[in-house]
Design a protein around this motif. Structure first.
Motif, PDB file in Angstrom:
ATOM      1  N   GLN A 116       2.582  -0.433  18.344  1.00 41.81           N
ATOM      2  CA  GLN A 116       3.470   0.929  17.800  1.00 41.81           C
ATOM      3  C   GLN A 116       3.028   1.347  16.392  1.00 41.81           C
ATOM      4  O   GLN A 116       2.860   0.278  15.468  1.00 41.81           O
ATOM      5  CB  GLN A 116       4.914   0.109  17.613  1.00 41.81           C
ATOM      6  CG  GLN A 116       5.534  -0.151  18.852  1.00 41.81           C
ATOM      7  CD  GLN A 116       6.824  -1.234  18.513  1.00 41.81           C
ATOM      8  OE1 GLN A 116       6.190  -2.301  18.523  1.00 41.81           O
ATOM      9  NE2 GLN A 116       7.699  -0.808  18.578  1.00 41.81           N
ATOM     10  N   ARG A 117       2.337   2.168  16.306  1.00 40.18           N
ATOM     11  CA  ARG A 117       1.995   2.646  14.916  1.00 40.18           C
ATOM     12  C   ARG A 117       3.022   3.520  14.247  1.00 40.18           C
ATOM     13  O   ARG A 117       2.986   4.703  13.952  1.00 40.18           O
ATOM     14  CB  ARG A 117       0.606   3.467  15.167  1.00 40.18           C
ATOM     15  CG  ARG A 117      -0.509   2.827  15.940  1.00 40.18           C
ATOM     16  CD  ARG A 117      -1.559   3.665  15.911  1.00 40.18           C
ATOM     17  NE  ARG A 117      -2.611   2.956  16.524  1.00 40.18           N
ATOM     18  CZ  ARG A 117      -3.458   2.183  16.279  1.00 40.18           C
ATOM     19  NH1 ARG A 117      -3.695   1.648  14.921  1.00 40.18           N
ATOM     20  NH2 ARG A 117      -4.415   1.510  17.061  1.00 40.18           N
ATOM     21  N   GLU A 118       4.072   2.617  13.845  1.00 40.66           N
ATOM     22  CA  GLU A 118       5.262   3.036  12.885  1.00 40.66           C
ATOM     23  C   GLU A 118       5.242   3.352  11.485  1.00 40.66           C
ATOM     24  O   GLU A 118       6.144   3.746  10.542  1.00 40.66           O
ATOM     25  CB  GLU A 118       6.619   2.544  13.410  1.00 40.66           C
ATOM     26  CG  GLU A 118       7.002   3.009  15.053  1.00 40.66           C
ATOM     27  CD  GLU A 118       7.931   2.115  15.453  1.00 40.66           C
ATOM     28  OE1 GLU A 118       8.562   1.151  14.631  1.00 40.66           O
ATOM     29  OE2 GLU A 118       8.413   2.367  16.859  1.00 40.66           O
ATOM     30  N   TYR A 119       3.855   2.920  10.945  1.00 41.47           N
ATOM     31  CA  TYR A 119       3.607   2.859   9.498  1.00 41.47           C
ATOM     32  C   TYR A 119       3.385   4.430   9.418  1.00 41.47           C
ATOM     33  O   TYR A 119       3.071   5.266   9.996  1.00 41.47           O
ATOM     34  CB  TYR A 119       2.460   1.912   9.611  1.00 41.47           C
ATOM     35  CG  TYR A 119       1.130   2.408  10.173  1.00 41.47           C
ATOM     36  CD1 TYR A 119       0.115   3.120   9.841  1.00 41.47           C
ATOM     37  CD2 TYR A 119       0.966   1.601  11.183  1.00 41.47           C
ATOM     38  CE1 TYR A 119      -0.939   3.618  10.559  1.00 41.47           C
ATOM     39  CE2 TYR A 119      -0.308   1.747  11.847  1.00 41.47           C
ATOM     40  CZ  TYR A 119      -1.012   2.675  11.638  1.00 41.47           C
ATOM     41  OH  TYR A 119      -2.215   2.938  12.455  1.00 41.47           O
ATOM     42  N   ARG A 120       3.304   4.724   7.866  1.00 39.60           N
ATOM     43  CA  ARG A 120       2.997   5.962   7.416  1.00 39.60           C
ATOM     44  C   ARG A 120       1.683   6.281   7.637  1.00 39.60           C
ATOM     45  O   ARG A 120       0.641   5.809   7.383  1.00 39.60           O
ATOM     46  CB  ARG A 120       3.318   6.062   5.883  1.00 39.60           C
ATOM     47  CG  ARG A 120       4.420   6.836   5.482  1.00 39.60           C
ATOM     48  CD  ARG A 120       4.896   6.316   4.144  1.00 39.60           C
ATOM     49  NE  ARG A 120       3.820   6.480   3.011  1.00 39.60           N
ATOM     50  CZ  ARG A 120       3.614   7.506   2.198  1.00 39.60           C
ATOM     51  NH1 ARG A 120       4.255   8.747   2.644  1.00 39.60           N
ATOM     52  NH2 ARG A 120       2.783   7.326   1.448  1.00 39.60           N
ATOM     53  N   GLN A 121       1.482   7.638   8.486  1.00 42.99           N
ATOM     54  CA  GLN A 121       0.158   8.439   8.649  1.00 42.99           C
ATOM     55  C   GLN A 121      -0.058   9.392   7.982  1.00 42.99           C
ATOM     56  O   GLN A 121      -1.011   9.264   7.020  1.00 42.99           O
ATOM     57  CB  GLN A 121      -0.005   8.370  10.284  1.00 42.99           C
ATOM     58  CG  GLN A 121       0.290   7.068  10.970  1.00 42.99           C
ATOM     59  CD  GLN A 121      -0.065   7.044  12.311  1.00 42.99           C
ATOM     60  OE1 GLN A 121      -1.140   7.539  12.609  1.00 42.99           O
ATOM     61  NE2 GLN A 121       0.692   6.439  13.137  1.00 42.99           N
ATOM     62  N   MET A 170      -3.377   7.649  -2.667  1.00 41.38           N
ATOM     63  CA  MET A 170      -2.679   6.530  -2.447  1.00 41.38           C
ATOM     64  C   MET A 170      -3.461   5.400  -3.376  1.00 41.38           C
ATOM     65  O   MET A 170      -2.917   4.556  -4.001  1.00 41.38           O
ATOM     66  CB  MET A 170      -2.160   5.997  -1.342  1.00 41.38           C
ATOM     67  CG  MET A 170      -0.841   6.503  -1.172  1.00 41.38           C
ATOM     68  SD  MET A 170      -0.313   6.086   0.457  1.00 41.38           S
ATOM     69  CE  MET A 170      -0.199   4.203   0.063  1.00 41.38           C
ATOM     70  N   THR A 171      -4.724   5.099  -3.166  1.00 40.58           N
ATOM     71  CA  THR A 171      -5.506   4.117  -3.436  1.00 40.58           C
ATOM     72  C   THR A 171      -6.367   4.451  -4.305  1.00 40.58           C
ATOM     73  O   THR A 171      -7.523   3.559  -4.798  1.00 40.58           O
ATOM     74  CB  THR A 171      -6.346   3.429  -2.265  1.00 40.58           C
ATOM     75  OG1 THR A 171      -6.976   4.251  -1.310  1.00 40.58           O
ATOM     76  CG2 THR A 171      -5.071   3.027  -1.144  1.00 40.58           C
ATOM     77  N   VAL A 175      -4.313   6.340   3.446  1.00 44.20           N
ATOM     78  CA  VAL A 175      -5.642   5.711   3.934  1.00 44.20           C
ATOM     79  C   VAL A 175      -5.773   6.242   5.376  1.00 44.20           C
ATOM     80  O   VAL A 175      -7.008   6.592   5.733  1.00 44.20           O
ATOM     81  CB  VAL A 175      -5.344   4.340   3.937  1.00 44.20           C
ATOM     82  CG1 VAL A 175      -6.459   3.319   4.651  1.00 44.20           C
ATOM     83  CG2 VAL A 175      -5.093   3.530   2.496  1.00 44.20           C
ATOM     84  N   PRO A 176      -5.044   6.197   6.386  1.00 42.72           N
ATOM     85  CA  PRO A 176      -5.086   6.696   7.515  1.00 42.72           C
ATOM     86  C   PRO A 176      -5.650   8.114   7.651  1.00 42.72           C
ATOM     87  O   PRO A 176      -6.671   8.397   8.336  1.00 42.72           O
ATOM     88  CB  PRO A 176      -3.799   6.778   8.332  1.00 42.72           C
ATOM     89  CG  PRO A 176      -2.854   5.508   7.758  1.00 42.72           C
ATOM     90  CD  PRO A 176      -3.447   5.805   6.427  1.00 42.72           C
ATOM     91  N   LEU A 194      -9.176   8.088   6.283  1.00 44.83           N
ATOM     92  CA  LEU A 194     -10.344   7.652   7.188  1.00 44.83           C
ATOM     93  C   LEU A 194     -10.428   8.410   8.499  1.00 44.83           C
ATOM     94  O   LEU A 194     -11.666   8.518   9.005  1.00 44.83           O
ATOM     95  CB  LEU A 194     -10.097   6.037   7.713  1.00 44.83           C
ATOM     96  CG  LEU A 194     -10.162   4.958   6.527  1.00 44.83           C
ATOM     97  CD1 LEU A 194      -9.651   3.464   7.136  1.00 44.83           C
ATOM     98  CD2 LEU A 194     -11.576   4.858   6.155  1.00 44.83           C
ATOM     99  N   ARG A 195      -9.477   8.895   8.965  1.00 46.11           N
ATOM    100  CA  ARG A 195      -9.542   9.777  10.209  1.00 46.11           C
ATOM    101  C   ARG A 195     -10.405  11.230   9.946  1.00 46.11           C
ATOM    102  O   ARG A 195     -11.193  11.721  10.864  1.00 46.11           O
ATOM    103  CB  ARG A 195      -8.204  10.124  10.852  1.00 46.11           C
ATOM    104  CG  ARG A 195      -7.481   8.927  11.440  1.00 46.11           C
ATOM    105  CD  ARG A 195      -6.236   9.328  11.924  1.00 46.11           C
ATOM    106  NE  ARG A 195      -5.606   7.742  12.329  1.00 46.11           N
ATOM    107  CZ  ARG A 195      -4.618   7.865  12.991  1.00 46.11           C
ATOM    108  NH1 ARG A 195      -3.863   9.072  13.500  1.00 46.11           N
ATOM    109  NH2 ARG A 195      -4.020   6.711  13.368  1.00 46.11           N
TER     110      ARG A 195
END
Lengths: 466, 209
Positions: B26-31, B123-124, B160-161, B164-165
């Motif tokens: 489950q990818r329910e993290y912030r994308q 963010m980073t 981050v997602p 990287l994408r």
């Protein structure tokens, strides 16, 4: 088979080692200060992530998925890495892994190798094997350099020299680097390491690294670091050897987006570590011309076979559980007799090395659960500790007094009459018990006060009894 | 005698039993990010300042002037550039050395490197290099003590997602993510900025035209 976790098979038992280390007040002060600092930083950067729990869940599920189909992912990785120009080797145990590394270096007639912090090479005692073959390994991570130059042992997974303070480090550097003068500030010490290693980075033709993650889909390998020594080791040499445990695979490149958020925040309390290097095979005109991967088992498939403790292999080596552990914070890492210390070490070392070598480690915990709470991949360490304790007892590894005690307790608790009699006996027996103690039990524990009145007596004499 | 490969794979198969259907993830993290364009840029700059990077902002077309300003501020006169770094962005004044096949020791003797990037994460405070012709091979931004990086606002992502994408097909090129100058906390957990990689990192954020 030579499954090995550093020198843990020869190490003193945890209670013995801990008792000695607890006398070292300087070490305890160093460990306390360092772990307090990391815990504070971690809490701050984890709190600012509203989706932290969702990231943990995803990470746990990705690791589960990986292990459940590990054979397919390993083969997929091998194929993708080879297509990109890498050569994949497989090593069943420590000796086999070391022999592959020595063989590659010797085939290039080289006598030196620069290394970036690699737990698996500490596991196999690679440096020892290299030196025996006349090859000089140079550690390049600042903490590993401190350990190597000081002829010391690592005491923490992420910050291996955390038991040393800066004046101790300064002393080691001055002696071992032959420096007449050196400032006292951390900046001066880091500068000394930079100068000391720069020439080696430019000269040495073989590099050695571990990997934090390896992507089955693309054959890519990822190294997470801060100092730039990792980039040096994986970029500048002509030949690169990367070794990692078979559990380091993740299925897809996109899975990195989860772990690259969890790892730095958990490990060092940074939003992102200064450098991540991700590379796929060999790139003409950029970096090493030859790339070898060694996939290491060394006991991991044994861990995989036990469904109740399999998730030990989810570990991404962030060491958040060490920093959170009330036991580790008192003893430091050396008491665990293994390169893997703290709560994760207490479950990983016995499973890799074989339970007979480390029967005391699963007891090096109060089961408070702080480790589980901070674990970025949700390894239920307390449950696994209990599982391993059960295995130790079942295999006859527990102290005779404890096994007898448990048998007597079982008999007594099964009948209320017996329990009542036993409680009276305990009140009478406390004095002599204080005098002799319980062998193997009271050595590290105080016996509890025995109340003057049992609960049943109180019940009879109070309103409860009317 | 079976090979190590066959034996390890067999051990794995014995350990896990029959192949299970894929475990769900489950990818329910912030994308996707939620910030406005300007807030995203501000966040990025704030994170870079966290790392003591000097940050310059300019409009498209003003890169050369800004590069000159940044190099002057650091007193840099001789700077390495990747083979494909756009000549139009170079100011007159500093001596720019194009990296063809320089020896690592020659690179070590230079004052710094100037490159572009593939993407950046607000963010980073990360810069992502995929070591294309405008970014240079990995050694170029590793050996010198100074790195000046030009990044465009349309290369900047919030999460981050997303970052990287955005690499797409470039993800199998060598990838380096850089969040501030090299650092260590190995000595009493005191953060020391600058160990082996460039000890100084400056960033020019160019508003994409």
């Amino acid at each position: 088979m030579s499954i090995r976790v550093g020198e843990s098979a020869q190490a003193a038992t945890f209670p013995k080692a801990a008792k000695k280390l607890l006398q070292n007040t300087q070490l305890r002060r160093n460990v306390r200060r360092a772990t307090d600092t990391i815990r504070g930083k971690r809490a701050k950067v984890v709190d600012e992530m509203p989706d932290w729990q969702a990231l943990r869940t995803a990470a746990q599920q990705i690791k589960k998925r990986t292990l459940r189909n590990l054979d397919s992912y390993l083969v997929q990785f091998e194929k993708a890495c080879a297509e990109a120009g890498g050569k994949v080797h497989w090593a069943r145990d420590a000796d086999e892994a070391n022999a592959i590394v020595v063989g590659i270096i010797q085939s290039h007639n080289q006598k030196e190798v620069i290394k970036v912090k690699t737990m698996t090479s500490d596991e196999t005692r690679l440096n020892h094997a290299l030196e025996a073959a006349g090859i000089s390994p140079y550690e390049t991570d600042l903490a590993d350099l401190i350990i190597q130059l000081g002829n010391d042992k690592p005491s923490h997974i992420v910050v291996p020299a955390l038991h040393k303070n800066k004046s101790e480090i300064r002393q080691i550097f001055m002696e071992q680097m032959g420096l007449k003068e050196l400032g006292h500030a951390p900046e001066d010490l880091a500068g000394a390491a930079r100068n000391f290693l720069r020439e080696r980075f430019l000269r040495v033709k073989v590099g050695f690294s571990g990997a934090n993650f390896a992507v089955a889909e693309t054959g890519s390998v990822c190294v997470v670091e801060s100092e730039g020594n990792g980039r040096m080791c994986v970029t500048l040499p002509d030949v690169l050897i990367t070794m990692f445990g078979v559990e380091k695979i993740v299925p897809t490149f996109d899975d990195l987006e989860v772990f690259l958020q969890l790892l730095p925040r958990s490990a060092t309390g940074e939003r992102m570590n200064p450098y991540n290097s991700i590379w796929t095979g060999v790139t003409p005109g950029d970096g090493p011309k030859e790339f070898h991967v060694i996939l290491l088992d060394n006991g991991r498939t044994k861990v995989l076979a036990d469904e109740e403790s399999r998730e030990t292999l989810h570990c991404i080596r962030c060491a958040a559980c060490l920093n959170a552990c009330p036991v580790y914070r008192q003893t430091g890492g050396h008491a665990y007799g293994s390169i893997y210390s703290g709560p994760i070490g207490a479950i990983l070392t016995p499973q890799l090395q074989g339970m007979q070598h480390s029967t005391t480690l699963p007891y090096a915990s109060s089961l408070c659960g702080a480790c589980y709470e901070v674990c970025p991949v949700k390894i239920n360490i307390p449950e696994i500790l209990i599982h391993l304790r059960r295995k130790i007892v079942e295999s006859g590894g527990a102290a005779l007094t404890e096994r007898m005690g448990m048998a007597v307790a079982g008999y007594t608790l099964a009948d209320s009459g017996r329990l009542g009699t036993a409680q009276k006996l305990v009140q009478l027996g406390r004095q002599p018990l204080d005098a002799i103690g319980l062998p193997g039990w009271s050595a590290a524990r105080d016996l509890p006060e025995i109340p003057k009145q049992t609960f049943r007596e109180w019940w009879k004499s109070s309103r409860g009894g009317k | 005698m079976s090979t190590a490969r066959e034996e390890i794979l067999q051990r794995v198969r014995t350990a896990i039993g029959t192949q299970a259907p894929e475990e769900p993830v489950q990818r329910e993290y912030r994308q996707a990010g939620t910030l406005s364009e300007e807030a995203k840029i501000d966040l990025f700059i704030d994170r870079l300042h966290d790392y003591n990077a000097e940050v310059y902002r300019c409009a498209a077309g003003e890169e050369a002037v800004t590069i000159a300003e940044a190099l002057t501020a650091r007193g840099k006169k001789r700077i390495l550039i990747p083979p494909g770094f756009p000549a139009a962005l170079l100011p007159t004044g500093p001596d720019f050395v194009r990296d063809t096949a320089l020896d690592y020791r020659d690179i070590d003797a230079t004052e710094g490197a100037l490159t572009c990037a593939t993407a950046a994460i607000a963010m980073t405070g990360s810069l992502i290099l995929t070591h294309s012709a405008t970014e240079g091979r990995r050694a170029l931004t590793l050996i010198p003590d100074y790195h000046l990086c030009v990044v465009y606002t349309n290369q900047l992502f919030e999460t981050v997602p997303e970052g990287l994408r955005a690499l797409g097909g470039r993800r199998t090129s060598p990838v380096t993510t850089i969040a501030g100058p090299s650092a260590t906390a190995d000595i009493e957990m005191t953060r020391v900025k600058g160990v082996h990689g460039p000890r100084v990192l400056d960033v020019i954020v160019v508003a994409a035209g």
